[in-house]
Write an enzyme that holds these catalytic residues in place. Structure first.
Site, short mmCIF file in Angstrom:
data_model
loop_
_atom_site.label_atom_id
_atom_site.label_comp_id
_atom_site.label_asym_id
_atom_site.label_seq_id
_atom_site.Cartn_x
_atom_site.Cartn_y
_atom_site.Cartn_z
N GLU A 21 0.84 -1.20 0.00
CA GLU A 21 0.00 0.00 0.00
C GLU A 21 0.87 1.25 0.00
OE1 GLU A 21 -3.73 0.39 2.28
OE2 GLU A 21 -2.71 2.03 3.35
N PHE A 23 0.61 5.87 -0.25
CA PHE A 23 -0.27 7.02 -0.11
C PHE A 23 0.25 8.16 -0.98
CE2 PHE A 23 2.91 7.59 3.26
CZ PHE A 23 3.27 8.92 3.09
N ASP A 159 -13.90 3.69 16.28
CA ASP A 159 -14.99 4.50 16.84
C ASP A 159 -15.68 3.83 18.03
OD1 ASP A 159 -14.48 6.38 14.95
OD2 ASP A 159 -16.33 6.09 13.79
N GLN A 193 -7.30 -3.72 9.17
CA GLN A 193 -6.57 -2.66 9.83
C GLN A 193 -5.30 -3.25 10.42
OE1 GLN A 193 -5.76 0.46 10.40
NE2 GLN A 193 -7.66 1.17 11.36
#
EC number: 1.5.1.54
Length: 592
Positions: A21, A23, A159, A193
């Site tokens: 990955e 960015f 969250d 994650q």
């Protein structure tokens, strides 16, 4: 191709799939540096790579641009993140249409982080509230075209994680149920994650299976390369840090190299345990650096720097519209990005044989073909900008390149020479000293094993063949001498053309010559590299223009060296030479 299908193909062969990955960087230089790192990492054969969307959708346009270049220029199967943050449906559809038109077939559907300056996610007007809505929309509007990946949270979504660092059992189960809804809505892959406790991940996989989530679950591995960065990321994601990891890092936290080395070791041990429990894929969060990711994969035995495999002599395209492409002219062997750019408008790509239908369809030259990353430009400045008082000085630069003293070339997008060039670099050095300025070459190969270092391609079990090939610039006098000598070598064919399009050849203008081919079990003969007169006439404009755009222009306008290079460009011929006797021929004999 869908990532889930690629993973299945890799694992069915008993191999471990791995992916990277990246960015979007904040600066233009950062973007170019990222592409250089991508190029290195992609050479190890990842199953796919993905590019993030950016917090609050802040990098949307850049992400789309990078994703397109990854798929079409870097030639790696690309998955683009897409979030709901600040994205009304119109923008979401624009992004999806853009990547579809660029041959990208994979999306990671996410809700996204809160917009900048806000603590909680806010649904934008005309947009979606959650990743489930996004998955439903993609499947509803685009059918089965896209492979859809979703995020999984081994410790539950941040969250719902409490102040003590844990989610309640009810919150955890609710999170799992929501994940199942995303899969039931059409997601076919889960990437997790980051985590540092493998037992938590393995429990998560088992819990998913217990409730009927049967798609592949790929663990997201975040190497530790910097102590403060590690704490910041773990805190942001509310990730549990095992006590033994804290104990190991605390004494070395101010030594970045020691932290990085331990991070590689720790991630390696994590991956070993994960793989031992039957997981067959790994996804590495690179943070746009390559050393830790490479170190982990080497420790696991998943890559070997001395045995980088190639499915073809050139990197196979990832674009869904080019997946069957398996034949190219040899002339762009050192400039694959330019070739992709000049053929991107084709509707069909050669498969099995070259034919003669494509030669007229190359796009015209543009600034893109001569654009270089600043790092490569600096390298050319360092290695090629020297006082050139005579043609002998020019010949010396080409000789230095061929014997390995230079790592850059105006005529190449690659770093250094092709590995196979070492087989003939001594002979190349001699002919360059004599005024034959080579820009492309390959040695003859007769039935070498397809997994041989330097020259192998196509995987194990086959045999590869090559006709010796040389491409060079030379003066008209030297060309005349070469043409006369070649009459004593019936296996040698040549084409030559100058900037004014004066043509000299002993082959027909429609004769296509296969110069590389491979024989593999239960397959037709593959011939990925050819010499085509029509394509050579297209290539020559680019090859001659490089004298000016990529070398002479590095000098001041009134510099005598610049004038000399322009004289060479305007008077020399570009020559393509093939020795068709790949068994016991000697292409260098004609230069004796």
């Amino acid at each position: 191709m869908k990532v889930v299908d690629k993973i299945k193909s890799v694992t069915e062969q008993g191999q471990t799939a791995f992916s990277f990955e990246f960015f979007p960087p904040k600066t233009e230089d950062g973007v170019e540096n990222l592409f250089e790192r991508m190029d290195r990492l992609v050479s190890y054969g990842p199953t796919f790579c993905d590019i993030t969307w950016g917090a609050g959708g802040s990098t949307a346009d850049l992400t789309l641009e990078i994703a397109s270049r990854m798929q079409n220029v870097i030639c790696v199967e690309t998955m683009m993140h897409l979030t709901c943050t600040n994205m009304p449906i119109e923008k979401i559809d624009h992004a999806l249409e853009t990547i579809r038109s660029n041959g990208i077939q994979n999306v990671l559907a996410l809700r996204g982080d809160p917009p900048h300056g806000q603590d909680k996610f806010v649904q934008v007007e005309g947009g979606f509230a959650c990743a489930l809505d996004l998955v439903n929309h993609i499947r509803s509007k685009y059918g089965d075209y896209f492979g859809i990946t979703v995020a999984g949270y081994p410790e539950a979504h941040p969250d719902v994680i409490e102040a003590d660092g844990l989610a309640t059992p009810e919150s955890y189960q609710s999170d799992l149920a929501y994940l199942k809804k995303k899969v039931d809505a059409g997601a076919d892959l889960i990437v997790t994650q980051l985590f540092y406790d493998t037992d938590i991940f393995l429990k998560f996989v088992n819990d998913c299976r217990q409730i009927g989530i049967n798609c592949p679950i790929v663990p997201g591995i975040m190497p530790i390369s910097n102590y403060k960065g590690f704490l910041r990321m773990a805190g942001f994601c509310k990730t549990k840090i095992p006590a033994e990891l804290t104990a190991a890092l605390e004494p070395i936290k101010d030594n970045d190299e020691a932290v990085k080395a331990y991070g590689i070791h720790f991630a390696t041990e994590m991956c070993k345990k994960i793989l031992a429990h039957g997981i067959t894929s790994l996804h590495l969060y690179t943070l746009n650096v390559d050393k830790s990711a490479i170190g982990i994969l080497m420790n696991l035995g998943l890559i070997d720097e001395s045995k980088i495999s190639r499915s073809l002599p050139w990197r196979r395209p990832a674009n869904v519209f080019r997946t069957k492409e398996d034949v190219r002219p040899i002339f762009w062997a050192n400039r694959p990005k330019s070739y992709i750019s000049r053929t991107k408008g084709w509707n069909d790509f050669p498969h099995g044989r070259w034919g003669d239908s494509h030669s007229a369809a190359y796009s015209t030259l543009s600034d893109y073909q001569f654009a270089r990353p600043k790092g490569r430009d600096k390298k050319l400045q360092q290695e090629w900008v020297v006082p050139l008082k005579s043609i002998e000085d020019v010949q010396e630069k080409f000789k230095e390149l061929c014997i390995g003293n230079l790592k850059s070339s105006p005529w190449s997008e690659l770093d250094g020479l092709q590995p196979e060039t070492k087989i003939i670099n001594e002979q190349l050095g001699k002919i360059n000293s004599n005024g034959f300025l080579t820009i492309n070459s390959q040695p003859s190969v007769n039935a070498a094993k397809s997994d041989s270092p330097a020259i192998g391609w196509g995987g194990p079990g086959g045999y590869v063949y090559q006709k010796a090939y040389l491409e060079f610039f030379c003066s008209k006098d030297k060309l005349d001498t070469l043409v006369e000598k070649s009459k004593a070598f019936p296996s040698i064919t040549y084409m030559a053309v100058n900037k004014s399009e004066n043509w000299v050849s002993n082959t027909g203008e429609s004769d296509v010559n296969a110069v590389t081919w491979g024989v593999f079990p239960a397959k037709e003969v593959i011939q990925p590299t050819i010499v085509d007169p029509a394509s050579f006439k297209v290539w020559k404009d680019e090859a001659f223009e490089i004298w000016s755009r990529s070398w002479a222009n590095l000098y001041p306008e009134d510099d005598p060296s610049r004038k000399l290079l322009e004289e060479v460009k305007n008077s020399y011929y570009l020559v393509s030479l093939v020795d068709n006797n790949y068994i016991n021929g000697d292409i260098f004999s004609v230069f004796a």
